[in-house]
Design a protein around this motif. Structure first.
Motif, PDB file in Angstrom:
ATOM      1  N   ASN A 189       0.802  -1.222   0.000  1.00  7.46           N
ATOM      2  CA  ASN A 189       0.000   0.000   0.000  1.00  7.46           C
ATOM      3  C   ASN A 189       0.833   1.270   0.000  1.00  7.46           C
ATOM      4  N   PHE A 243       0.301   4.130  -3.652  1.00 10.28           N
ATOM      5  CA  PHE A 243      -1.037   4.519  -3.206  1.00 10.28           C
ATOM      6  C   PHE A 243      -1.655   5.625  -4.070  1.00 10.28           C
ATOM      7  N   TYR A 285      -2.896  10.967  -1.125  1.00  2.34           N
ATOM      8  CA  TYR A 285      -2.672  10.011  -0.032  1.00  2.34           C
ATOM      9  C   TYR A 285      -3.835   9.999   0.956  1.00  2.34           C
ATOM     10  N   CYS A 291      -4.625   6.872   3.197  1.00  2.26           N
ATOM     11  CA  CYS A 291      -3.471   5.970   3.152  1.00  2.26           C
ATOM     12  C   CYS A 291      -3.154   5.373   4.518  1.00  2.26           C
TER      13      CYS A 291
END
Length: 336
Positions: free
Chosen positions: A263, A267, A308, A311
């Motif tokens: 991830n 991302f 992000y 995230c």
């Protein structure tokens, strides 16, 4: 002893990958719903949610537990298909690169980490073409209630209590719960996409998925192989046998490292992909833009931060989810 065959090995990889993918998806789906809703918030307008916790709170208050699992059937199929494809193509890539570049290596010999990164990238690139249509429908279903929320809020009388009052919130929640049953299901959305964009429409956001899966899968498999190799080396240094494999805890820790690496790696590509796949639900105005145009627009309106969005929460849920996937996969592989 029954001899192994390429067909039997592939069938096992498909089965093991499917089961482990479903197990991981059942755990992570509520967090994925929050992530997609955060990523899909349009630019230049007041945000629906101030952050992950606010998104959890509003979803729970307005939709209940069912709001977190909206559209679960599609991603369950997707998780099975994704992980089956990943593990099958990963093993096939390892066999191919072993025969081409490392002919002296036997099937039991572990390839160098750089070769495993290439295999992971190849498996991710292949899987992205399977995954994009499934994620398209999943993302659309996950954000349907946001447009429903705006619609019901817009129809509220200006003389009615504010939406922040207890009475108004209760009324809105009841209306959302009632109207949610009338939202299009997965099959209806499939027909809608086909009518509007044809077959090609199911691969909207493919470039974002390709970037994410190619780099992400290289990081996913690479991190898992690297972490598990460290555990094996420690076992050898302690006088043990590396061929015995890693323990349950070690498999989970290696899987957690894989989830985090996947991830963090790409991302922003996932954020752009989610925005592309949900824009027709969130905002029906304007032409559909390509990957780079959407990425540029997101950056210009919100900076690097918008790429992000979600995230932190995604990384937090990816660690236990990937731990579950690799734990289930390794146990199935050893026992069957």
């Amino acid at each position: 002893m029954v001899e192994s065959s390429p067909f039997l090995d592939s069938a096992k990889e498909i089965s093991f990958g499917s089961v482990s993918g479903i197990a991981g998806k059942l755990f992570e789906y509520p967090f994925d719903t929050v992530k997609v809703r955060l990523q899909s918030q349009p630019d230049g307008l007041p945000l629906h949610f101030s952050g992950p916790f606010d998104c959890f709170r509003q979803t729970w208050q307005n939709e209940g537990i069912s709001g977190f699992y909206r559209g679960l059937a599609s991603p369950l199929v997707g998780a099975a298909a994704e992980n089956a494809s990943l593990f099958v193509s990963y093993e096939a890539s390892k066999n191919g690169i072993r025969s081409l570049m490392y002919p002296a290596y036997s099937q039991s010999d572990r390839l160098p980490i750089q070769a495993l990164l290439v295999c992971g990238a190849a498996s991710g690139a292949f899987t992205s073409f399977i995954l994009t249509p499934i994620e398209l429908i999943k993302c659309k279903m996950q954000v349907q209630s946001l447009s429903l929320y705006d619609s019901l809020l817009a129809r509220s009388s200006p003389t009615a209590p504010t939406i922040h009052s207890s009475q108004a919130s209760t009324i809105l929640k009841r209306n959302i719960a009632t109207s949610a049953h009338q939202l299009p299901g997965a099959f209806d959305l499939v027909l809608q996409v086909y009518r509007e964009s044809g077959i090609a429409g199911f691969w909207r956001g493919q470039l974002g998925t390709l970037f994410r899966e190619t780099g992400g899968s290289a990081a996913w498999f690479g991190a898992y192989e690297f972490a598990s190799s460290l555990f094996r080396s420690r076992k050898v240094n302690a006088g043990g046998n590396a061929e015995q494999g890693i323990s349950q805890i070690e498999a989970m820790l290696s899987g957690a490292c894989a989830g985090i690496a996947y991830n963090i790696s790409l991302f922003p590509a996932d954020s752009v992909k989610s925005r592309m796949q949900t824009e027709s639900i969130i905002s029906s105005s304007g032409p559909q833009l390509g990957f780079w145009s959407v990425a540029k627009s997101m950056y210009q309106n919100g900076g690097i931060k918008v790429l992000y969005r979600g995230c932190g929460m995604t990384v937090a849920r990816a660690a236990p989810s990937s731990a579950i996937i690799f734990l289930v996969y390794e146990n199935l592989k050893v026992r069957l």
